[in-house]
Design a protein around this motif. Structure first.
Motif, PDB file in Angstrom:
ATOM      1  N   ILE A 161      35.019 -12.116  12.588  1.00 42.17           N
ATOM      2  CA  ILE A 161      34.595 -10.699  13.310  1.00 42.17           C
ATOM      3  C   ILE A 161      33.728 -10.822  14.685  1.00 42.17           C
ATOM      4  CG2 ILE A 161      33.176  -8.903  12.632  1.00 42.17           C
ATOM      5  CD1 ILE A 161      33.797  -9.409   9.630  1.00 42.17           C
ATOM      6  N   GLY A 162      33.078 -11.682  14.663  1.00 46.94           N
ATOM      7  CA  GLY A 162      32.221 -12.106  15.826  1.00 46.94           C
ATOM      8  C   GLY A 162      33.105 -12.426  16.961  1.00 46.94           C
ATOM      9  N   SER A 163      34.372 -13.126  16.729  1.00 50.74           N
ATOM     10  CA  SER A 163      35.038 -13.714  17.954  1.00 50.74           C
ATOM     11  C   SER A 163      35.874 -12.376  18.387  1.00 50.74           C
ATOM     12  CB  SER A 163      35.954 -14.720  17.392  1.00 50.74           C
ATOM     13  OG  SER A 163      36.862 -15.209  18.412  1.00 50.74           O
ATOM     14  N   PHE A 164      36.141 -11.741  17.428  1.00 51.00           N
ATOM     15  CA  PHE A 164      36.878 -10.320  17.670  1.00 51.00           C
ATOM     16  C   PHE A 164      36.219  -9.304  18.580  1.00 51.00           C
ATOM     17  CE2 PHE A 164      38.500  -6.205  16.422  1.00 51.00           C
ATOM     18  CZ  PHE A 164      39.705  -5.961  17.159  1.00 51.00           C
ATOM     19  N   THR A 165      35.046  -9.049  18.154  1.00 53.07           N
ATOM     20  CA  THR A 165      33.945  -8.472  18.772  1.00 53.07           C
ATOM     21  C   THR A 165      33.852  -8.703  20.296  1.00 53.07           C
ATOM     22  OG1 THR A 165      32.873  -7.774  16.835  1.00 53.07           O
ATOM     23  CG2 THR A 165      31.609  -7.368  18.778  1.00 53.07           C
ATOM     24  N   GLN A 166      33.748 -10.220  20.433  1.00 52.63           N
ATOM     25  CA  GLN A 166      33.381 -10.768  21.649  1.00 52.63           C
ATOM     26  C   GLN A 166      34.750 -10.551  22.608  1.00 52.63           C
ATOM     27  OE1 GLN A 166      32.861 -14.986  21.682  1.00 52.63           O
ATOM     28  NE2 GLN A 166      32.299 -15.343  23.422  1.00 52.63           N
ATOM     29  N   THR A 167      35.717 -10.597  21.846  1.00 53.08           N
ATOM     30  CA  THR A 167      37.017 -10.385  22.629  1.00 53.08           C
ATOM     31  C   THR A 167      37.008  -9.005  23.151  1.00 53.08           C
ATOM     32  OG1 THR A 167      38.168 -12.338  21.550  1.00 53.08           O
ATOM     33  CG2 THR A 167      39.389 -10.696  22.777  1.00 53.08           C
ATOM     34  N   GLY A 191      28.586 -10.616  19.223  1.00 53.06           N
ATOM     35  CA  GLY A 191      29.667 -11.525  18.631  1.00 53.06           C
ATOM     36  C   GLY A 191      29.334 -13.094  18.567  1.00 53.06           C
ATOM     37  N   VAL A 192      28.665 -13.472  19.998  1.00 56.53           N
ATOM     38  CA  VAL A 192      28.323 -14.799  20.135  1.00 56.53           C
ATOM     39  C   VAL A 192      27.123 -15.005  19.114  1.00 56.53           C
ATOM     40  CG1 VAL A 192      27.005 -16.177  21.805  1.00 56.53           C
ATOM     41  CG2 VAL A 192      29.009 -14.780  22.639  1.00 56.53           C
ATOM     42  N   ALA A 193      26.249 -14.259  18.875  1.00 52.78           N
ATOM     43  CA  ALA A 193      25.104 -14.583  17.955  1.00 52.78           C
ATOM     44  C   ALA A 193      25.658 -14.548  16.493  1.00 52.78           C
ATOM     45  CB  ALA A 193      24.316 -13.144  17.854  1.00 52.78           C
ATOM     46  N   LEU A 194      26.611 -13.983  16.200  1.00 46.46           N
ATOM     47  CA  LEU A 194      27.357 -14.040  14.717  1.00 46.46           C
ATOM     48  C   LEU A 194      27.847 -15.474  14.567  1.00 46.46           C
ATOM     49  CD1 LEU A 194      27.613 -12.594  12.002  1.00 46.46           C
ATOM     50  CD2 LEU A 194      29.712 -11.513  13.037  1.00 46.46           C
ATOM     51  N   GLN A 195      28.704 -15.737  15.745  1.00 44.74           N
ATOM     52  CA  GLN A 195      29.388 -16.996  15.784  1.00 44.74           C
ATOM     53  C   GLN A 195      28.473 -18.194  15.646  1.00 44.74           C
ATOM     54  OE1 GLN A 195      33.264 -17.300  18.053  1.00 44.74           O
ATOM     55  NE2 GLN A 195      32.101 -15.274  18.834  1.00 44.74           N
ATOM     56  N   GLY A 196      27.396 -17.944  16.462  1.00 47.05           N
ATOM     57  CA  GLY A 196      26.439 -19.187  16.508  1.00 47.05           C
ATOM     58  C   GLY A 196      25.571 -19.599  15.283  1.00 47.05           C
ATOM     59  N   ALA A 197      25.129 -18.414  14.783  1.00 48.76           N
ATOM     60  CA  ALA A 197      24.605 -18.709  13.384  1.00 48.76           C
ATOM     61  C   ALA A 197      25.522 -19.380  12.389  1.00 48.76           C
ATOM     62  CB  ALA A 197      24.054 -17.402  13.089  1.00 48.76           C
ATOM     63  N   GLY A 250      20.336 -18.162  11.762  1.00 46.36           N
ATOM     64  CA  GLY A 250      20.364 -17.065  12.459  1.00 46.36           C
ATOM     65  C   GLY A 250      19.087 -16.542  12.889  1.00 46.36           C
ATOM     66  N   TRP A 251      18.125 -16.348  12.322  1.00 52.65           N
ATOM     67  CA  TRP A 251      16.533 -16.101  12.942  1.00 52.65           C
ATOM     68  C   TRP A 251      16.200 -16.984  13.814  1.00 52.65           C
ATOM     69  CZ3 TRP A 251      13.582 -12.535  13.515  1.00 52.65           C
ATOM     70  CH2 TRP A 251      12.028 -12.718  13.648  1.00 52.65           C
ATOM     71  N   GLY A 310      14.942 -17.332  19.054  1.00 49.19           N
ATOM     72  CA  GLY A 310      15.175 -18.310  20.381  1.00 49.19           C
ATOM     73  C   GLY A 310      15.784 -17.883  21.508  1.00 49.19           C
ATOM     74  N   GLN A 311      16.990 -16.951  21.221  1.00 52.55           N
ATOM     75  CA  GLN A 311      17.725 -16.360  22.453  1.00 52.55           C
ATOM     76  C   GLN A 311      16.901 -15.546  23.297  1.00 52.55           C
ATOM     77  OE1 GLN A 311      20.548 -17.973  22.658  1.00 52.55           O
ATOM     78  NE2 GLN A 311      20.709 -16.985  24.886  1.00 52.55           N
ATOM     79  N   THR A 312      15.870 -14.626  22.427  1.00 52.57           N
ATOM     80  CA  THR A 312      14.889 -14.012  23.537  1.00 52.57           C
ATOM     81  C   THR A 312      14.239 -14.764  24.459  1.00 52.57           C
ATOM     82  OG1 THR A 312      13.020 -14.420  21.960  1.00 52.57           O
ATOM     83  CG2 THR A 312      14.504 -12.278  21.474  1.00 52.57           C
TER      84      THR A 312
END
Length: 322
Positions: free
Chosen positions: A3-9, A34-40, A267-268, A273-275
């Motif tokens: 789902i994350g990859s699809f959203t990113q696309t 999408g990137v955040a979902l895949q990364g976690a 994920g947290w 950290g991404q902030t």
């Protein structure tokens, strides 16, 4: 992850068409989500592996370094073209290939089913009836790891972005100064694979301290010695030293956090950290506007020192509700 990859696309497809600014903002919201979902999920899956997790994490995050190395080189080819947004067609094509690969690998199966296929036991399940988010937020170690991640990501992005401005304005670099950013991320990629043996030899926790001290020393050299070539080499070496730190963070998280909370905790940690990728570069720009770009190096030295201080506070082990 699919789902994350699809959203990113979808986000990249929107960006490639150069839509009006409000839609461009929405497209970045989609790609970021999408990137955040895949990364976690990816970090949770790999960090929780029972066999060779540090090596697998190092390889996975080295691929991040490879992408970051190639990205400035690709973007430069489109920066001065009329249809600059076609740069995002490259991202779109890569994202499509990633989506197809994820669909082919997981095929709609659960985490436990994937573990069973490679001969690993299913993930442990906690006995607490409390909300998982509440369980995660009660763990002090998770917040320490998250704050460390914030400073690390901020330092990484500040070096990768603002160093180019520093080299151009303070060291007299020309248009090719952008290659220094690629050199930094190339070093990041190399360090995450080449220094795996050091991590095993001296231990991950001690390795981060050693890498941090050496990286600070190199930043001081960049700060005090005006040499264009020397600075370019030093920046690449800083990338080599900082590279292994993020995979080590993920591996340490797997050791400190209960298995059934690992993916949510990562994920947290990674999300918080991404902030840092927004906050520290913004702070760098504010300081540069007031004191000049010369403030970059003392700021990075201070941020790296803070990063090492937080790392010392992270416990070696944490109690689990096994």
């Amino acid at each position: 992850m699919v789902i994350g990859s699809f959203t990113q696309t979808i986000g990249y497809a929107m960006q490639a068409s150069a839509p009006p600014f409000p839609l461009m903002c929405i497209s970045f919201l989609l790609t970021g989500w999408g990137v955040a979902l895949q990364g976690a999920q990816a970090n949770g899956i790999v960090a929780g592996a029972k066999s060779n997790a540090p090596e697998k994490l190092g390889l996975m995050h080295a691929m991040y370094g490879l992408g970051a190395f190639c990205s400035p080189l690709v973007a430069t080819q489109f920066a001065h073209r009329h249809r600059w947004s076609f740069h995002y067609l490259v991202s779109f094509a890569i994202s499509i290939s990633s989506l197809l690969a994820l669909m082919a690998v997981f095929r709609g199966r659960t985490h436990d089913e994937c573990l069973e296929e490679i001969g690993e036991p299913p993930a442990q399940v906690g006995t607490s009836t409390d909300n998982k988010y509440r369980q995660i937020m009660r763990q002090k170690v998770v917040h320490l790891l998250a704050f460390w991640c914030l400073v690390y990501v901020g330092v990484e992005v500040s070096i990768g972005g603002w160093t180019v401005t520093y080299i151009i304005q303070d060291r007299g670099g020309g248009p090719s100064a952008g290659c220094i950013s690629s050199g930094f991320f190339g070093g990041l990629m190399v360090g995450r694979i080449a220094l795996l043996w050091v991590n095993r030899k001296v231990g991950e926790r001690r390795a981060v301290l050693i890498y941090g001290v050496l990286a600070i020393a190199l930043e001081v050299i960049i700060w005090r010695i005006p040499s264009l070539v020397g600075d370019a080499v030093a920046v690449s070496l800083v990338g080599v030293l900082l590279g292994p730190m993020y995979p080590i963070l993920m591996n340490q998280s797997a050791k400190l956090v209960a298995p059934w909370l690992l993916t949510g905790s990562i994920g947290w940690i990674s999300g918080f950290g991404q902030t840092g990728s927004a906050f520290l570069p913004f702070l760098t720009g504010a300081l540069a506007a007031k004191f000049g770009i010369q403030s970059l190096q003392p700021f990075l030295v201070t941020a790296m020192s803070l990063m090492m201080g937080i790392w010392v506070l992270i416990p070696k082990s944490a109690k689990r509700e096994d």
